[in-house]
Design a protein around this motif. Structure first.
Motif, PDB file in Angstrom:
ATOM      1  N   SER A   1       7.500   0.838  -6.859  1.00  0.00           N
ATOM      2  CA  SER A   1       6.629   1.998  -6.668  1.00  0.00           C
ATOM      3  C   SER A   1       5.163   1.616  -6.883  1.00  0.00           C
ATOM      4  O   SER A   1       4.871   0.568  -7.471  1.00  0.00           O
ATOM      5  CB  SER A   1       7.024   3.105  -7.661  1.00  0.00           C
ATOM      6  N   CYS A   2       4.275   2.507  -6.428  1.00  0.00           N
ATOM      7  CA  CYS A   2       2.835   2.282  -6.567  1.00  0.00           C
ATOM      8  C   CYS A   2       2.462   2.363  -8.041  1.00  0.00           C
ATOM      9  O   CYS A   2       2.842   3.315  -8.731  1.00  0.00           O
ATOM     10  CB  CYS A   2       2.091   3.349  -5.754  1.00  0.00           C
ATOM     11  N   THR A   3       1.752   1.383  -8.536  1.00  0.00           N
ATOM     12  CA  THR A   3       1.395   1.378  -9.953  1.00  0.00           C
ATOM     13  C   THR A   3       0.356   2.438 -10.283  1.00  0.00           C
ATOM     14  O   THR A   3       0.151   2.767 -11.435  1.00  0.00           O
ATOM     15  CB  THR A   3       0.854  -0.005 -10.388  1.00  0.00           C
ATOM     16  N   THR A   4      -0.300   2.993  -9.264  1.00  0.00           N
ATOM     17  CA  THR A   4      -1.311   4.018  -9.532  1.00  0.00           C
ATOM     18  C   THR A   4      -0.716   5.420  -9.495  1.00  0.00           C
ATOM     19  O   THR A   4      -0.891   6.201 -10.417  1.00  0.00           O
ATOM     20  CB  THR A   4      -2.458   3.922  -8.508  1.00  0.00           C
ATOM     21  N   CYS A   5       0.025   5.721  -8.399  1.00  0.00           N
ATOM     22  CA  CYS A   5       0.503   7.100  -8.254  1.00  0.00           C
ATOM     23  C   CYS A   5       2.020   7.215  -8.293  1.00  0.00           C
ATOM     24  O   CYS A   5       2.570   8.313  -8.247  1.00  0.00           O
ATOM     25  CB  CYS A   5      -0.034   7.718  -6.968  1.00  0.00           C
ATOM     26  N   GLY A   6       2.706   6.103  -8.392  1.00  0.00           N
ATOM     27  CA  GLY A   6       4.166   6.141  -8.508  1.00  0.00           C
ATOM     28  C   GLY A   6       4.889   6.347  -7.191  1.00  0.00           C
ATOM     29  O   GLY A   6       6.120   6.369  -7.153  1.00  0.00           O
TER      30      GLY A   6
ATOM     31  N   TYR B   1       0.845  -1.202   0.000  1.00  0.00           N
ATOM     32  CA  TYR B   1       0.000   0.000   0.000  1.00  0.00           C
ATOM     33  C   TYR B   1       0.871   1.239   0.000  1.00  0.00           C
ATOM     34  O   TYR B   1       1.889   1.303   0.703  1.00  0.00           O
ATOM     35  CB  TYR B   1      -0.893   0.017   1.249  1.00  0.00           C
ATOM     36  N   CYS B   2       0.428   2.219  -0.788  1.00  0.00           N
ATOM     37  CA  CYS B   2       1.091   3.523  -0.739  1.00  0.00           C
ATOM     38  C   CYS B   2       0.321   4.395   0.251  1.00  0.00           C
ATOM     39  O   CYS B   2      -0.743   3.998   0.704  1.00  0.00           O
ATOM     40  CB  CYS B   2       1.116   4.167  -2.135  1.00  0.00           C
ATOM     41  N   PRO B   3       0.856   5.586   0.597  1.00  0.00           N
ATOM     42  CA  PRO B   3       0.138   6.414   1.576  1.00  0.00           C
ATOM     43  C   PRO B   3      -1.271   6.793   1.105  1.00  0.00           C
ATOM     44  O   PRO B   3      -2.145   7.072   1.918  1.00  0.00           O
ATOM     45  CB  PRO B   3       1.027   7.657   1.702  1.00  0.00           C
ATOM     46  N   GLU B   4      -1.507   6.772  -0.182  1.00  0.00           N
ATOM     47  CA  GLU B   4      -2.838   7.090  -0.709  1.00  0.00           C
ATOM     48  C   GLU B   4      -3.799   5.918  -0.553  1.00  0.00           C
ATOM     49  O   GLU B   4      -4.982   6.036  -0.836  1.00  0.00           O
ATOM     50  CB  GLU B   4      -2.752   7.433  -2.207  1.00  0.00           C
ATOM     51  N   GLY B   5      -3.245   4.748  -0.216  1.00  0.00           N
ATOM     52  CA  GLY B   5      -4.098   3.577  -0.046  1.00  0.00           C
ATOM     53  C   GLY B   5      -4.266   2.765  -1.321  1.00  0.00           C
ATOM     54  O   GLY B   5      -5.048   1.824  -1.367  1.00  0.00           O
ATOM     55  N   HIS B   6      -3.515   3.086  -2.386  1.00  0.00           N
ATOM     56  CA  HIS B   6      -3.581   2.267  -3.601  1.00  0.00           C
ATOM     57  C   HIS B   6      -2.927   0.918  -3.330  1.00  0.00           C
ATOM     58  O   HIS B   6      -1.964   0.839  -2.569  1.00  0.00           O
ATOM     59  CB  HIS B   6      -2.845   2.946  -4.769  1.00  0.00           C
ATOM     60  N   ILE B   7      -3.425  -0.076  -4.004  1.00  0.00           N
ATOM     61  CA  ILE B   7      -2.864  -1.421  -3.805  1.00  0.00           C
ATOM     62  C   ILE B   7      -2.001  -1.807  -5.004  1.00  0.00           C
ATOM     63  O   ILE B   7      -2.440  -1.704  -6.150  1.00  0.00           O
ATOM     64  CB  ILE B   7      -3.980  -2.473  -3.644  1.00  0.00           C
TER      65      ILE B   7
HETATM   66 ZN   LIG Z   1      -0.433   5.105  -4.793  1.00  0.00          ZN
END
Ligand SMILES: [Zn+2]
Ligand SMILES: [Zn+2]
Length: 907
Positions: free
Chosen positions: A432-437, A417-423
Motif C-alpha cells: 500500500s501507499c506509505t502516505t495514504c494507505g 504511485y497511488c492515484p493521489e500521486g504519492h510515491i
Molecule cells: Zn497515496
C-alpha cells in the motif's frame, strides 16, 4: 603432447584452450597466502559481435592477467555481459516487426519474454568469441547485468540513494530523441557544425500600435512556447519596454519583456525570446523570473495542444507554417544562412530536442567529490595523463544524472504511485501507499539507464550487497582496461559508486587503449566497409598472431592495422617454432646444470642478455607500456637468440667432421645444450602473456625432453610456470662487450662479401689483427664459430700488437669505426672496427671486376641523366609538389656519391 609438429600449426589453439579450461587454470578463489590481482572485464553488450576494439582491449587485459598469474598473484579476471538497453530493444523490436508485431501490441510482459529469449539465443555470442582469443577469464564467474544478483544490487543501490535524498524525481529539461523516444545523456549528444538558418521576426508590443520588438531564432517552432522576451538590464534601447508585454500572435499569448543580465546586448538585436520548456539557457532564465514553462511538443516531435492551431503538426511543418503566418502579419523580417552546432543523437543521428520531462535524477555534486580527489591526489592513475585530464574535466562540470529511460528492457524503476500521486519505493511491490494507505499502486514505467548497473560492476559481480569472502578478498580491483569514449559514461560513474557503496576506489589504475584504424588511418566502420573481422585473422593465422600484431603495435596508442604486420607476426611464430625444433633435435637426455666455468663467453652473453630482458619486460608490462615490452621480446628471440646465439653454438653441437684447432669438449657441449634450453624456456615464459598458445606447446615439448633444469619440479603448463626474475649474478658486462665486438666483426666481413659480390657458397679467408691482448683473447675464443658466421674456411687471429699484419697494406691499425675501404692492391680488402683490423684477401679477376665496374658506371650515368632531365625541366619544377622535387634531389645526390666511389675503384 609428444613430438612437435614439423611446422607451426595455429589450429592447435582450440585443443590447448580446451585443456586449460578442463584443468581449471583460469579459476580464482580467495587465497590468504597470495596477493590478489583483479581485473573486471568491461562487459560487452549482448548485442555485440567481436570487433577489432574488443579484440585489442581483451588482448591487453589477458597480457596483464597472464603475467601477474605467473608472478604468483591470485589472479581473477571476471567476465560478463551488459544488457545494453537501447540496442537490445532496437534489435528485438526489429525482429518482432517481421512478424507484424509492435512492443505496444504485444504488451510489456510478452515483449520482455521475447527479449529474454533473444538474450538466451544470442547473448552468449560474444563470450564464445572472446574464448577464441585465448582470454583466460574465470568463466565460472561469468555475470550478466540483469542476472538475479546484479539486479538485486541495482535495487539496493537505488533504495539507499533514494532514502538519502540523492535520487529525486523532477521536471527537468532533458535531451530527448524523438526517433528513439527516450531521454539521452549529455555525453550521447554529438555536436556537429552544420548549415542552418537564423530567422528574424518581430512581436508587436501590447497596447502600443506600431511598436515592435525584434529577435532572431533558429527554431521558429519553439515560438509557440515563448513565455517572455528578455533584454539586458542596461540596454538603453529597450529600457522603456521593460515591464510591458509583447504578443505571440500564433497562440495569442501576452508575454512580459524582462531584464536579465544573461542577455548579450551586442548579439543580434539585443532582445531574445525565452522558451523555458525547450532550451536549457531559457530554462534557467525562466527559473529566475518564475516564468511559466509551456511544453509545446509531443514525444514524437509533433506539436501538442499547447500549440493551438498547430496541434499535430511535425516540428518541420510547424516551422514552415509559422514563417508563413508571421509573413502574412508583416512580422517576418528576414532569413540568414549560418553555420551552427547541431546536437544529434550519436546512435540514430536525429536532431536532439531539449524537452521538459518528469524524470528520475541522481544528485552528483557531493558524490563526485571523492572521485575527483582520487585523481588529483594521485590515488587513481591513468596510463596517460591526457586521459586523466578528460576524467577530471567531466567531474568538474558534472550535473545531476538523469537515470530514467523510456525503455522496457532493463531494471524497472522500483517506484510505485497511488492515484493521489504519492510515491512509494520498494525492492518488491509494496502492499500500500506509505502516505495514504491506498492499495491501488502502479509501478513506474521507466527503466534505469544501463550505465547505472554497469557503475556497480566492480563490486556487484563479487556479491555486493552481501559481505562475501570474494568481495573482501578481490575488491578493490587493480586495473580497468577500457576505451577512451567511455571515460565519462563508465569510469567516472564506477569510481563514484565505488566510493559511495564500498568506501574505496574500485580500481587503482586505468589503462585506456588506443583505437585501431585502417591502413590509411581512417576509423573502421560498417558503412565504409573498411573494418577487419578479428575472427577472420584468428581463423586464418591463429589468435597468437593477432595478439602479437596488436601487442607489437603498442595497444596503448592509436594505431593502424597493416596486413604486413600480421604477416610479420606469422613469420615470427614460424621462426620461433623452427628454432625450438632445432634445439629439440639436439637434446637427447635431460639437461643438467653445468659448472659456471664450463660456460663459454657466448653462453654467458646470452644468459646476461635474457637476464636484462627479464628486467626490462617485467618493468614495461608493469608500466603498461606493452608495445615496448613486446618489441624487446621479439627482437631478443629473433635477432639475438635465433640469428646469433643459435648460429654461434652450432659448431659445439655437432661432431667435428675434420680436425679442427679447437676441440669441443663434452663439457662445452653440455654447457651449450643447457644454455640453449634454459634461455629458450625463459624467453617463452616472457612471451607467454602475448602469445599464450605457441609458448605452451613449445615449453612443454622442451620440458618433456630436457626436464626443467633450473626448477625442481616439472610444470604442468607454462601458464602457471614461475615468471623469470632478474638475477644480479647473471649480469656479465664483459661477455656482452666481447660478443658485441664479434658481432661487429661478422657484420663487417658480411658487408665486404656483399660489396664484393662474393657468391654465397664461396668460402673466404679472414685475418684479424686485434688491437690489444684483451681483444686478442675475445677473437681467439670466438674461433669455433666466427668462420661459420661469415662464410670463412680459415680465420687467422694474429697476436695482439704484431706489426706483420698483411704485407699488402701499409695502413696503420686504427681503432675507429672507419667505413669499409678498398685496399691499395685490390686483392686484400681492409676494414677497421672498434678493437681490430680486418683483412680479407679476395681472389679478384681484375678484368672481370673492371668490366663489372664499367657496367655499373654506365648504369649510374644513365640514372643521373634521367634525374637531371627532370630537375632541368621547367614544367616539372613548376608543377611538381615540393616533396617530389626533394625526392629527386636526394636521388641525384645518392647516384653521384655512388658514381664517385665506382670511379675511384676504377682508378
Ligand atoms: Zn497515496
Ligand atoms: Zn535516437
Amino acid at each position: 603432447m609428444s613430438e612437435l609438429n614439423r611446422t607451426y600449426d595455429p589450429s592447435r589453439e582450440e585443443e590447448i584452450y580446451t585443456r586449460w579450461l578442463e584443468k581449471g587454470y583460469f579459476h580464482a578463489k580467495p587465497n590468504p597466502g597470495k596477493t590478489p590481482f583483479t581485473i573486471m572485464i568491461p562487459p560487452p553488450n549482448i548485442t555485440d559481435k567481436l570487433h577489432v576494439g574488443h579484440a585489442l582491449n581483451n588482448t591487453v587485459q589477458d597480457i596483464l592477467i597472464r603475467a601477474k598469474r605467473m608472478q604468483g598473484y591470485e589472479v581473477l579476471w571476471l567476465p560478463g555481459t551488459d544488457h545494453a538497453a537501447i540496442s537490445t530493444e532496437v534489435q528485438v523490436v526489429k525482429a518482432i516487426a517481421n512478424e507484424g508485431l509492435t512492443k505496444e501490441s504485444m504488451g510489456r510482459e510478452a515483449f520482455l519474454e521475447r527479449v529474454w529469449e533473444w538474450q538466451k539465443l544470442y547473448g552468449g555470442t560474444i563470450i564464445n568469441q572472446l574464448k577464441k582469443l585465448g582470454s583466460s577469464c574465470d568463466w565460472d564467474r561469468e555475470r550478466f547485468t540483469m542476472d538475479e544478483g546484479l539486479s538485486d544490487a541495482v535495487l539496493e543501490a537505488f533504495m539507499r540513494l533514494y532514502s538519502e535524498g540523492k535520487i529525486y524525481r523532477g521536471e527537468r529539461l532533458v535531451n530527448w530523441c524523438v526517433k528513439c523516444q527516450t531521454t539521452i545523456s549529455d555525453a550521447e549528444v554529438e555536436h556537429e557544425d552544420g548549415e542552418g538558418h537564423l530567422y528574424h521576426f518581430k512581436y508587436p508590443i501590447d497596447g502600443e500600435p506600431n511598436t515592435f520588438i525584434a529577435f532572431a531564432t533558429t527554431r521558429p517552432e519553439t515560438m509557440l512556447g515563448d513565455t517572455a522576451i528578455a533584454v539586458h538590464p542596461e540596454d538603453e534601447r529597450y529600457a522603456a519596454l521593460i515591464g510591458k508585454y509583447a504578443n505571440v500572435p500564433m497562440v495569442n499569448r501576452q508575454i512580459p519583456i524582462i531584464a536579465d543580465s544573461y542577455v548579450d546586448p551586442q548579439y543580434g538585436t539585443g532582445a531574445v525570446k525565452v522558451t523555458p520548456a525547450h532550451d536549457p539557457n531559457d530554462f534557467e532564465i525562466g527559473q529566475r523570473h518564475s516564468l511559466p514553462i509551456i511544453n509545446v511538443m509531443n514525444d514524437d516531435g509533433t506539436i501538442n495542444s499547447a500549440g493551438g492551431n498547430y496541434n499535430g503538426l511535425p516540428r518541420e511543418d510547424a516551422r514552415k507554417k509559422i514563417i508563413e503566418e508571421m509573413t502574412g502579419l508583416g512580422l517576418y523580417i528576414k532569413t540568414e544562412k549560418i553555420t551552427h552546432a547541431k546536437g544529434t543523437h550519436d546512435r540514430c543521428h536525429v536532431i536532439v530536442e531539449p524537452l521538459i520531462k518528469l524524470q528520475w535524477f541522481l544528485k552528483m555534486e557531493e558524490l563526485a567529490k571523492p572521485a575527483l580527489e582520487a585523481y588529483t591526489s594521485g590515488k587513481l592513475k591513468f596510463n596517460k595523463e591526457r586521459h586523466g585530464k578528460v576524467y577530471q574535466h567531466w567531474l568538474t562540470i558534472i550535473k545531476d544524472w538523469c537515470i530514467s529511460r523510456q525503455i522496457w528492457w532493463g531494471h524497472r524503476i522500483p517506484a510505485y504511485y497511488c492515484p493521489e500521486g504519492h510515491i512509494t519505493v520498494g525492492k518488491t511491490a509494496p502492499g500500500s501507499c506509505t502516505t495514504c494507505g491506498s492499495n491501488q499502486l502502479t509501478q513506474d514505467e521507466d527503466t534505469l539507464d544501463t550505465w547505472f548497473s554497469s557503475a556497480l560492476w566492480p563490486f556487484s559481480t563479487l556479491g555486493w550487497p552481501e559481505k562475501t569472502p570474494d568481495l573482501e578478498y578481490f575488491y578493490p580491483t587493480n586495473v580497468l582496461a577500457t576505451a577512451q569514449e567511455i571515460i565519462f559514461f563508465w569510469v567516472v560513474r564506477m569510481v563514484v559508486m565505488g566510493y559511495k557503496f564500498m568506501g574505496e576506489l574500485p580500481f587503482t589504475n586505468v589503462f585506456i587503449n588506443g583505437t585501431v584504424r585502417d591502413e590509411n588511418g581512417v576509423k573502421m566502420s560498417k558503412s565504409l566497409g573498411n573494418g577487419i573481422d578479428p575472427l577472420d585473422v584468428v581463423n586464418k593465422f591463429g589468435a597468437d598472431v593477432l595478439r602479437l600484431t596488436f601487442a607489437s603495435n603498442s595497444p596503448e596508442n592509436d594505431s593502424r592495422f597493416h596486413w604486413d604486420r600480421v604477416e610479420f607476426s606469422r613469420n615470427f611464430m614460424n621462426k620461433l617454432w623452427n628454432a625450438t625444433r632445432f634445439v629439440l633435435m639436439n637434446i637427447d637426455a635431460p639437461i643438467t646444470l653445468p659448472q659456471q666455468s664450463q660456460l663459454q663467453t657466448e653462453d654467458r652473453w646470452i644468459i646476461s642478455r635474457i637476464n636484462d630482458l627479464t628486467k626490462e619486460v617485467t618493468e614495461k608490462i608493469d608500466a603498461h607500456e606493452l608495445g615496448m615490452a613486446t618489441q624487446k621480446i621479439v627482437d631478443f628471440i629473433w635477432d639475438e637468440f635465433c640469428d646469433w646465439y643459435v648460429e654461434m653454438v652450432k659448431p659445439r653441437l655437432y661432431d667435428q667432421k675434420e680436425p679442427s684447432e679447437t676441440v669441443i669438449t663434452p663439457d662445452s657441449r653440455k654447457a651449450a645444450k643447457y644454455t640453449l634450453c634454459t634461455v629458450l624456456m625463459q624467453a617463452l615464459k616472457l612471451l607467454h602473456p602475448i602469445a599464450p598458445f605457441i609458448t605452451e606447446d613449445l615449453f612443454l615439448a622442451i620440458q618433456d625432453k630436457a626436464g626443467n633444469p633450473n626448477e625442481i619440479e616439472k610444470e604442468e603448463t607454462i601458464m602457471l610456470a614461475k615468471w623469470p626474475e632478474y638475477n644480479e649474478t647473471q649480469a656479465d658486462p664483459a661477455a656482452e662487450k666481447a660478443i658485441e665486438a664479434i658481432k661487429e666483426a661478422v657484420r663487417t666481413i658480411r658487408n665486404i662479401r656483399a660489396e664484393k659480390q662474393v657468391p654465397q657458397a664461396q668460402k673466404i679467408s679472414v685475418v684479424i689483427q686485434p688491437a690489444d691482448k684483451a681483444a686478442y683473447k675475445i677473437f681467439q675464443e670466438s674461433k669455433p664459430f666466427l668462420g661459420s658466421l661469415c662464410g670463412a674456411n680459415s680465420v687467422e687471429i694474429q697476436p695482439a700488437g704484431s706489426s706483420n699484419a698483411q704485407d699488402t697494406t701499409k695502413k696503420s691499425p686504427q681503432a675507429t669505426d672507419a667505413p669499409l675501404e678498398s685496399s691499395a692492391t685490390r686483392d686484400v680488402v681492409f676494414a677497421a672496427i672498434s678493437n681490430a683490423n680486418i683483412y680479407v684477401p679476395l681472389e679478384i679477376d681484375t678484368e672481370k671486376e673492371r668490366a663489372r665496374l664499367e657496367k655499373e658506371k654506365q648504369k649510374l650515368l644513365q640514372e643521373l641523366a634521367r634525374v637531371d632531365g627532370k630537375l632541368n625541366n621547367q614544367g616539372f619544377m613548376a608543377k611538381a609538389p615540393e616533396s617530389l622535387i626533394s625526392e629527386e634531389r636526394e636521388k641525384r645526390e645518392k647516384f653521384a656519391a655512388m658514381l664517385a666511389k665506382v670511379e675511384a675503384e676504377l682508378g
